[in-house]
Scaffold this active site. Sequence first.
Site, PDB file in Angstrom:
ATOM      1  N   SER A   1       1.038  -0.501   1.023  1.00 57.05           N
ATOM      2  CA  SER A   1       0.469  -0.986  -0.214  1.00 57.05           C
ATOM      3  C   SER A   1       1.436  -1.810  -1.061  1.00 57.05           C
ATOM      4  O   SER A   1       0.996  -2.525  -1.950  1.00 57.05           O
ATOM      5  CB  SER A   1      -0.023   0.195  -1.050  1.00 57.05           C
ATOM      6  OG  SER A   1       1.062   1.034  -1.411  1.00 57.05           O
TER       7      SER A   1
ATOM      8  N   SER B   1       4.067   2.820   2.896  1.00 54.85           N
ATOM      9  CA  SER B   1       3.891   1.627   2.061  1.00 54.85           C
ATOM     10  C   SER B   1       5.149   0.866   1.684  1.00 54.85           C
ATOM     11  O   SER B   1       5.057  -0.221   1.123  1.00 54.85           O
ATOM     12  CB  SER B   1       3.145   1.984   0.784  1.00 54.85           C
ATOM     13  OG  SER B   1       1.780   2.068   1.075  1.00 54.85           O
TER      14      SER B   1
ATOM     15  N   LYS C   1       6.926  -3.048  -8.330  1.00 48.36           N
ATOM     16  CA  LYS C   1       5.539  -2.750  -7.950  1.00 48.36           C
ATOM     17  C   LYS C   1       4.769  -2.252  -9.171  1.00 48.36           C
ATOM     18  O   LYS C   1       5.304  -1.449  -9.951  1.00 48.36           O
ATOM     19  CB  LYS C   1       5.545  -1.675  -6.852  1.00 48.36           C
ATOM     20  CG  LYS C   1       4.175  -1.285  -6.311  1.00 48.36           C
ATOM     21  CD  LYS C   1       4.322  -0.278  -5.169  1.00 48.36           C
ATOM     22  CE  LYS C   1       2.992   0.059  -4.518  1.00 48.36           C
ATOM     23  NZ  LYS C   1       3.120   0.995  -3.376  1.00 48.36           N
TER      24      LYS C   1
HETATM   25  N1  GLN Z   1      -1.481   2.882   4.328  1.00 45.50           N
HETATM   26  C1  GLN Z   1      -1.431   4.251   3.909  1.00 45.50           C
HETATM   27  C2  GLN Z   1      -2.652   4.608   3.108  1.00 45.50           C
HETATM   28  O1  GLN Z   1      -3.456   3.744   2.877  1.00 45.50           O
HETATM   29  C3  GLN Z   1      -0.171   4.525   3.159  1.00 45.50           C
HETATM   30  C4  GLN Z   1      -0.202   4.065   1.761  1.00 45.50           C
HETATM   31  C5  GLN Z   1       1.047   4.350   1.014  1.00 45.50           C
HETATM   32  O2  GLN Z   1       2.071   4.677   1.596  1.00 45.50           O
HETATM   33  N2  GLN Z   1       0.939   4.274  -0.302  1.00 45.50           N
HETATM   34  O3  GLN Z   1      -2.822   5.720   2.704  1.00 45.50           O
END
Ligand code: GLN
Length: 502
Positions: free
Chosen positions: A151, A175, A76
């Site tokens: 994400s 995420s 990532k």
């Molecule tokens: N979807 C969640 C957010 O937008 C979690 C994102 C994540 O875990 N980085 O904050």
Amino acid sequence: MSNLIDLTLSELVAKIKSKEVLSTEVTKAYIERSKLSKKLNTYVEETFEKALENSKKFDSKPDFNKKLPGIPFAVKDLFCTKNVKTTAGSKILENFTPTYESTVTKNLWDAGAILLGKLNCDEFAMGSSNETSYFGNVISPIDDNLVPGGSSGGSASALAARLTPATIGTDTGGSIRQPASFTGTVGLKPTYGSCSRYGIVAFASSLDQAGPMTRDVSDSALLLDVISSFDPKDSTSIDFKRPNYFADLNNNIKGKKIGIPKEYRVEGMPDEIDKLWEKGKEYLKDCGAEIIDISLPHTNYALPTYYIVAPAEASSNLARYDGVKYGFRAEGTNLIDMYEKTRSQGFGDEVKRRIMIGTYVLSSGYYDAYYLKAQKVRKLIKNDFDKAFHKVDAILTPSTPSSAFKIGEKTEDPVSMYLNDIFTVPVNLAGLPGISIPAGQDKNNYPLGLQIIGKPFDEQGILNIARSMEEKINFKNNINDWWIKWVTINTWLKKMGISMKL
Ligand code: GLN
């Protein structure tokens, strides 16, 4: 040797160690497939040439004692990689090349892995669909209309499409687990403090955690062995005796008590998720586990709490992007003007929304009402879990309230996007380990995941439960390589002088 890409990480490691295949052959196979898969938009930076060079180097002087001997590996793009561009999916870091390596990726390279490239993600890891990335959205290999989740969407898509044998993501509110659930893969968020945050672009520091994303549970254990380490460079890293997750993986969960929290049966949840959960319970009973109803009474407050704490921390973490220290800078008439222009042109809408919410809840007059209150509720959520873990060894829930949604379906409605995290955020707020495993499919054949939540530092426990369930579930991912066939047909058409756009 196209079937090389069908092997799991642990199978690949075994084949390289037994000298059945060379690192170069494996690396070539993944590069070839990645090159044919541009349509998915998974890579933001490819390091294919360097990867080939490194695999040749490995083959000329192999070290088979390493845990990931000569294994090609994409990560990532939130992990800083020395001398390789790291963007966090943002324009503001478009030209940022770190001079240091994150501890987690350093652990990978020390174990013998070879960097294939950096994978797309939501901007600063804020999102649930990979649609907030400055570098465009990622397509799911399950269906070209679907988001891969976020994400870590680039990671999930690349993994499911077999562009990398395994990968790593970060999980602040889901995420790793949510995209794993959407793409029929396995995603593990370790206990907070288990994997070092050093060199990971910060989103919300009290919640961020790196973890493995893999094709099966054994691979998850193997990768956790590599990336989990105590790191004095991260003041929240915890020095505990890390088990040998892979070697100790077993499927003996007889007598384990598994909690089913009644509050996770949310209103409007599709029938198929409920059915999946029921099936999950049956699998566990078949393995000799005991199912116990439990209550996590503050579950309802987890999302609002998360969407105060996470933006608050994000707003302060993102203050550093001012056009002076990193990446992008817009021209301004004076210093303040330069700051304003840099930040307004450099950040996307979702990031700005979080900065505004975060700044608001931290501002004097609102701090007590929002931020402080949220911290208190966070403690209550943690207490719920502590209490439950007096009665049970682990907790079973769905990973997400639905299967993957369509590209564009939720972009205009941030709240409905946030609701997707309903089953994952409580785990981050409490700092616990959680794993999502593919457990079934919906009526369209889209994957659905189940989540197992464990006691702090009981990654081994949830991996063993996941392993036992995996055996019963026998999940087959339903990707069809339409894009690869398309590229082949297109090349053929081009030769005949016909040009078509994908
Ligand atoms: N979807 C969640 C957010 O937008 C979690 C994102 C994540 O875990 N980085 O904050």
